[in-house]
Design a protein around this motif. Sequence first.
Motif, mmCIF file in Angstrom:
data_model
loop_
_atom_site.group_PDB
_atom_site.id
_atom_site.type_symbol
_atom_site.label_atom_id
_atom_site.label_comp_id
_atom_site.label_asym_id
_atom_site.label_seq_id
_atom_site.Cartn_x
_atom_site.Cartn_y
_atom_site.Cartn_z
ATOM 1 N N ARG A 216 0.713 -1.600 7.860
ATOM 2 C CA ARG A 216 0.336 -0.931 9.091
ATOM 3 C C ARG A 216 -1.071 -1.695 9.625
ATOM 4 N NH1 ARG A 216 1.865 3.827 7.123
ATOM 5 N NH2 ARG A 216 -0.395 4.654 7.083
ATOM 6 N N LEU A 217 -1.853 -1.978 8.695
ATOM 7 C CA LEU A 217 -3.032 -2.591 8.919
ATOM 8 C C LEU A 217 -2.869 -4.000 9.589
ATOM 9 C CD1 LEU A 217 -6.228 -2.608 6.881
ATOM 10 C CD2 LEU A 217 -5.525 -4.650 7.985
ATOM 11 N N ILE B 44 -8.252 -6.803 2.531
ATOM 12 C CA ILE B 44 -7.185 -7.399 3.558
ATOM 13 C C ILE B 44 -7.924 -7.833 4.696
ATOM 14 C CG2 ILE B 44 -5.048 -6.805 4.981
ATOM 15 C CD1 ILE B 44 -4.653 -7.263 1.785
ATOM 16 N N GLU B 45 -8.843 -6.628 5.265
ATOM 17 C CA GLU B 45 -9.427 -7.216 6.488
ATOM 18 C C GLU B 45 -10.281 -8.461 6.029
ATOM 19 O OE1 GLU B 45 -11.616 -3.788 7.420
ATOM 20 O OE2 GLU B 45 -10.182 -2.885 8.432
ATOM 21 N N GLY C 99 0.757 -1.325 -0.058
ATOM 22 C CA GLY C 99 0.241 -0.079 0.165
ATOM 23 C C GLY C 99 0.944 1.331 0.022
ATOM 24 N N ASP D 21 -1.257 -4.030 12.946
ATOM 25 C CA ASP D 21 -2.343 -3.730 13.984
ATOM 26 C C ASP D 21 -3.123 -5.122 14.287
ATOM 27 O OD1 ASP D 21 -1.419 -1.274 14.344
ATOM 28 O OD2 ASP D 21 -3.363 -0.473 12.831
ATOM 29 N N GLN D 22 -3.239 -6.055 13.430
ATOM 30 C CA GLN D 22 -4.053 -7.197 13.681
ATOM 31 C C GLN D 22 -3.260 -8.460 14.251
ATOM 32 O OE1 GLN D 22 -7.446 -7.991 12.689
ATOM 33 N NE2 GLN D 22 -7.768 -5.764 12.142
ATOM 34 N N THR E 264 -6.971 -3.687 -1.244
ATOM 35 C CA THR E 264 -7.409 -2.199 -0.297
ATOM 36 C C THR E 264 -7.344 -2.820 1.009
ATOM 37 O OG1 THR E 264 -9.662 -3.132 -0.603
ATOM 38 C CG2 THR E 264 -8.802 -1.706 -2.603
ATOM 39 N N PRO E 265 -7.519 -1.859 1.805
ATOM 40 C CA PRO E 265 -8.056 -2.250 3.230
ATOM 41 C C PRO E 265 -8.952 -3.173 3.545
ATOM 42 C CG PRO E 265 -7.459 0.190 3.199
ATOM 43 C CD PRO E 265 -7.347 -0.331 1.880
ATOM 44 N N GLU E 266 -10.120 -2.894 2.757
ATOM 45 C CA GLU E 266 -11.386 -3.942 2.931
ATOM 46 C C GLU E 266 -11.076 -5.257 2.641
ATOM 47 O OE1 GLU E 266 -14.419 -3.253 0.289
ATOM 48 O OE2 GLU E 266 -15.946 -3.508 1.839
ATOM 49 N N LEU F 228 0.209 1.622 4.097
ATOM 50 C CA LEU F 228 -0.923 1.688 4.638
ATOM 51 C C LEU F 228 -1.444 0.360 4.959
ATOM 52 C CD1 LEU F 228 -3.478 3.007 5.753
ATOM 53 C CD2 LEU F 228 -4.223 2.701 3.218
ATOM 54 N N LEU F 229 -1.282 -0.784 4.220
ATOM 55 C CA LEU F 229 -1.876 -2.130 4.287
ATOM 56 C C LEU F 229 -0.815 -2.947 5.396
ATOM 57 C CD1 LEU F 229 -2.613 -3.206 0.634
ATOM 58 C CD2 LEU F 229 -4.037 -2.321 2.492
#
Length: 324
Positions: free
Chosen positions: A29-30, A80-81, A22, A33-34, A76-78, A26-27
């Motif tokens: 770091r996401l 990836i989640e 990202g 966090d998980q 995307t963040p979505e 960004l990705l």
Amino acid sequence: MLEPTQIRLVVPPELNMVDLLGQEDLLLRLIEDQFESVISVRGNQITIKGMPAESQAVSALFTEMISLVEKGEQLTPENIERTIEMLRLGDCSPSAVFSDVLLTHKGKSIRPMTSGQKHYVDAIRKNTVTFGIGPAGTGKTYLAMAMAVEALKHREVGRIILTRPAVEAGESLGYLPGTLFEKVDPYLRPLYDALFDMMDVEKSQQLTDKGVIEIAPLAFMRGRTLNDSFIILDEAQNTSPEQMKMFLTRLGFGSRVVITGDVTQVDRPVGQSGLRVVRDILDGVSGIEFVDLKARDVVRHKLVQRIVTAYTQFEEQKAAKSDD
């Protein structure tokens, strides 16, 4: 006591690390966090340090991400989640889910976004009759519509038939003002909205005028045999058992049927829901599959998923108290 482990992944040199991690990581770091594992990136190498089970999970996540980027998918963040959630459930390969493009229209790809949705579209492919049962936002109607449009484009069927019951009027539409079209239009409008998302309005209007696409209230199905068609019955929780039987026996040769509904949202004023009854009758019949979509399959705003979960828990608690 388990000791921390280290796993090193080498990203194929032809892949852009920005596509994988990202913009401004960004990705990455996401993901950090998980998980509790320490993730470090140097060049095209990713090193994961942590407890064995979690390190393996993070490694599996990056492997899926690499596979998606190699297939040309944008991370995307979505998604990836959703990938993390699918891997934790362990019931489906995220790259197999996201790469299953059903339809592309105006640059927008329509595809399953969860393992439950993937199971649903696979069931539609395999069976003559598929029931998609679940809460709002799980893509029951939308994905079925995409499958129908794609089947028509590939000439697997000769027409699409979309129907739903007009419950508030008990399908006795004479009490409502206006022409017949004006009376039924509010009940059928959600089907038009989904169709226009997948096909140009002019093209869909031409096909509707020719009878290739038919959108009609359930009462209009009586007495017909529907051959060579992709048929979707929407809001099936609002059918009576008699209406459900009537609809199912319209099935003709070369046709596929998808029946969608949410058994927690029955609007029938009196009597049983045909969708609730039909499972007891047809479960286990060859060529018919029931697919249950859950709150985790909701792909609308995250708050919708939380709302659905809260309502489900409330209904379960109420049911448990009534059993005591």
